[in-house]
Design a protein around this motif. Sequence first.
Motif, mmCIF file in Angstrom:
data_model
loop_
_atom_site.group_PDB
_atom_site.id
_atom_site.type_symbol
_atom_site.label_atom_id
_atom_site.label_comp_id
_atom_site.label_asym_id
_atom_site.label_seq_id
_atom_site.Cartn_x
_atom_site.Cartn_y
_atom_site.Cartn_z
ATOM 1 N N VAL A 51 1.034 -1.168 0.136
ATOM 2 C CA VAL A 51 -0.034 -0.169 0.006
ATOM 3 C C VAL A 51 0.859 1.151 0.269
ATOM 4 C CG1 VAL A 51 -2.025 -1.268 1.232
ATOM 5 C CG2 VAL A 51 -0.185 0.079 2.450
ATOM 6 N N ASP A 52 0.149 2.376 -0.292
ATOM 7 C CA ASP A 52 0.965 3.710 -0.437
ATOM 8 C C ASP A 52 1.284 4.092 1.063
ATOM 9 O OD1 ASP A 52 1.856 6.240 -0.400
ATOM 10 O OD2 ASP A 52 0.033 6.949 -1.816
ATOM 11 N N LEU A 53 2.632 3.900 1.711
ATOM 12 C CA LEU A 53 2.787 4.124 3.119
ATOM 13 C C LEU A 53 2.712 5.686 3.594
ATOM 14 C CD1 LEU A 53 5.319 1.535 4.008
ATOM 15 C CD2 LEU A 53 2.946 1.275 4.661
ATOM 16 N N THR A 54 2.738 6.506 2.199
ATOM 17 C CA THR A 54 2.603 7.894 2.697
ATOM 18 C C THR A 54 1.324 8.161 3.080
ATOM 19 O OG1 THR A 54 1.723 8.545 0.523
ATOM 20 C CG2 THR A 54 4.251 8.583 0.804
ATOM 21 N N LEU A 55 0.183 7.433 3.015
ATOM 22 C CA LEU A 55 -1.053 7.748 3.568
ATOM 23 C C LEU A 55 -0.991 7.644 5.211
ATOM 24 C CD1 LEU A 55 -3.551 5.442 1.356
ATOM 25 C CD2 LEU A 55 -2.921 8.050 1.363
ATOM 26 N N MET A 56 0.066 7.034 5.669
ATOM 27 C CA MET A 56 0.163 6.928 7.272
ATOM 28 C C MET A 56 0.453 8.238 7.794
ATOM 29 S SD MET A 56 0.076 3.853 8.697
ATOM 30 C CE MET A 56 1.176 3.867 10.044
ATOM 31 N N THR A 57 1.053 9.164 7.063
ATOM 32 C CA THR A 57 1.441 10.531 7.541
ATOM 33 C C THR A 57 0.375 11.093 8.313
ATOM 34 O OG1 THR A 57 1.290 11.307 5.483
ATOM 35 C CG2 THR A 57 3.489 10.634 6.086
ATOM 36 N N ARG A 58 -0.874 10.947 7.556
ATOM 37 C CA ARG A 58 -1.979 11.721 8.129
ATOM 38 C C ARG A 58 -2.394 11.400 9.698
ATOM 39 N NH1 ARG A 58 -6.145 12.840 5.189
ATOM 40 N NH2 ARG A 58 -7.573 12.513 6.717
ATOM 41 N N ILE A 59 -1.903 10.101 10.080
ATOM 42 C CA ILE A 59 -2.359 9.626 11.205
ATOM 43 C C ILE A 59 -1.254 9.459 12.363
ATOM 44 C CG2 ILE A 59 -4.279 8.548 10.705
ATOM 45 C CD1 ILE A 59 -2.924 5.756 10.643
ATOM 46 N N ILE A 60 -0.002 9.865 12.071
ATOM 47 C CA ILE A 60 1.046 9.798 12.789
ATOM 48 C C ILE A 60 0.938 10.823 13.925
ATOM 49 C CG2 ILE A 60 3.549 10.201 13.096
ATOM 50 C CD1 ILE A 60 3.912 8.870 10.214
ATOM 51 N N PRO A 61 0.986 10.487 15.208
ATOM 52 C CA PRO A 61 0.938 11.351 16.243
ATOM 53 C C PRO A 61 1.725 12.683 15.836
ATOM 54 C CG PRO A 61 0.940 9.102 17.124
ATOM 55 C CD PRO A 61 1.341 9.077 15.823
ATOM 56 N N PHE A 62 1.098 13.696 16.457
ATOM 57 C CA PHE A 62 1.582 15.025 15.969
ATOM 58 C C PHE A 62 3.003 15.106 16.725
ATOM 59 C CE2 PHE A 62 1.742 19.602 17.463
ATOM 60 C CZ PHE A 62 1.820 20.207 16.036
ATOM 61 N N GLU A 63 2.895 14.969 17.898
ATOM 62 C CA GLU A 63 3.937 15.315 18.678
ATOM 63 C C GLU A 63 4.628 14.025 19.463
ATOM 64 O OE1 GLU A 63 3.514 17.780 22.310
ATOM 65 O OE2 GLU A 63 5.732 17.649 22.788
ATOM 66 N N ARG A 64 3.645 13.305 20.031
ATOM 67 C CA ARG A 64 4.120 11.965 20.665
ATOM 68 C C ARG A 64 2.845 11.237 20.760
ATOM 69 N NH1 ARG A 64 2.097 12.164 25.720
ATOM 70 N NH2 ARG A 64 1.487 14.256 26.524
ATOM 71 N N ALA A 65 2.995 9.825 20.985
ATOM 72 C CA ALA A 65 1.724 8.935 21.227
ATOM 73 C C ALA A 65 1.318 9.251 22.640
ATOM 74 C CB ALA A 65 2.140 7.530 21.405
ATOM 75 N N GLY A 66 -0.188 9.160 22.809
ATOM 76 C CA GLY A 66 -0.468 9.276 24.286
ATOM 77 C C GLY A 66 -0.292 8.192 25.158
ATOM 78 N N GLN A 67 -0.393 8.333 26.448
ATOM 79 C CA GLN A 67 -0.491 7.458 27.452
ATOM 80 C C GLN A 67 -1.689 6.973 27.938
ATOM 81 O OE1 GLN A 67 2.519 5.747 28.079
ATOM 82 N NE2 GLN A 67 3.223 6.988 26.369
ATOM 83 N N PRO A 68 -2.107 5.913 28.357
ATOM 84 C CA PRO A 68 -3.173 5.445 28.674
ATOM 85 C C PRO A 68 -4.203 6.409 29.799
ATOM 86 C CG PRO A 68 -2.203 3.407 28.347
ATOM 87 C CD PRO A 68 -1.175 4.623 28.295
ATOM 88 N N ALA A 69 -3.130 6.834 30.773
ATOM 89 C CA ALA A 69 -3.715 7.425 31.889
ATOM 90 C C ALA A 69 -4.001 8.810 31.380
ATOM 91 C CB ALA A 69 -2.310 7.752 33.015
ATOM 92 N N GLU A 70 -3.462 9.575 30.421
ATOM 93 C CA GLU A 70 -3.821 10.841 29.916
ATOM 94 C C GLU A 70 -5.264 10.549 29.238
ATOM 95 O OE1 GLU A 70 -0.274 10.986 27.657
ATOM 96 O OE2 GLU A 70 -0.186 13.315 28.159
ATOM 97 N N LEU A 71 -5.536 9.443 28.773
ATOM 98 C CA LEU A 71 -7.127 9.243 28.242
ATOM 99 C C LEU A 71 -7.939 8.980 29.416
ATOM 100 C CD1 LEU A 71 -7.741 9.201 24.991
ATOM 101 C CD2 LEU A 71 -5.561 9.031 25.415
#
Length: 237
Positions: free
Chosen positions: A189-209
Amino acid sequence: MNRFEDKIAIVTGAASGIGRATADRLRSEGGTVVGIDRDPVDDVDLAIQLDLLNQDAIAPTVAQVMDAYGRIDVLCNIAGIGHFSRDEDETLERWNRVIGVNLTGTYFMSQACLPHLLESQGNIVNTASTAGTHAQPWSSVYSASKGGVIALTQTMAITNGKSGLRVNCVAPGGVETAIGAQFTPPEDVDLTLMTRIIPFERAGQPAELAAAFAFLASDDASYCNGIVIRADGGTMT
Ligand SMILES: NC(=O)c1ccc[n+]([C@@H]2O[C@H](COP(=O)([O-])OP(=O)(O)OC[C@H]3O[C@@H](n4cnc5c(N)ncnc54)[C@H](O)[C@@H]3O)[C@@H](O)[C@H]2O)c1
């Protein structure tokens, strides 16, 4: 804070990730937590093993909670599954499984708890995803299930709001949990499509949710009904 003192809260998906962290958070604020999952749940006041795909078992499970505590104040529907798939390769069996857990499971848990939540003037917090608010590649069934969760959140909020029930929703972005392993990009697949869902700064931690779930489930959110809190570190902004 002791926002959940004297409250009985059901958390589905409590064996892992965001559900686990939410169970911890509600207990740390004085709540009595019933953890429901297809896997064994530790460190809750009552653990019940339930496969949400076994929809006939949902009402008896909620009855078990009522037998134990006599009331339900909060339902956090957090259990969920998903995967990436090329549309050409999706199967009816996988489609039904994702819809079955994420959407049908959420709805019938809510239905079974509804009379008890109306009685307690309680609330429901559902789990969507940024996949339900924004396009995410190779995720037709997952996105459809999460868009459906937003629609049912709003519908139940309006239908039951004047009766004193609040129904809200958290839409996480990328959070570091076990579910990530279910999302492997398909081959070729076209992996550049991934760029739109890559976390902006960092991934979240469960406690933050868990903090967002706890806010919506608490009286601090008394004027929030039918809303979606997108907690994604700004990824979709
Ligand atoms: N982690 C993320 O990046 C992310 C992003 C957006 C939305 N979400 C949503 O957050 C919720 C929690 O996911 P997580 O990230 O903590 O993943 P996770 O895999 O760590 O936890 C999911 C839990 O749901 C349970 N579950 C799965 N199928 C079940 C079934 N049939 N019956 C009962 N329980 C079942 C699992 O056993 C597990 O304990 C899910 O609804 C997921 O779609 C997660």
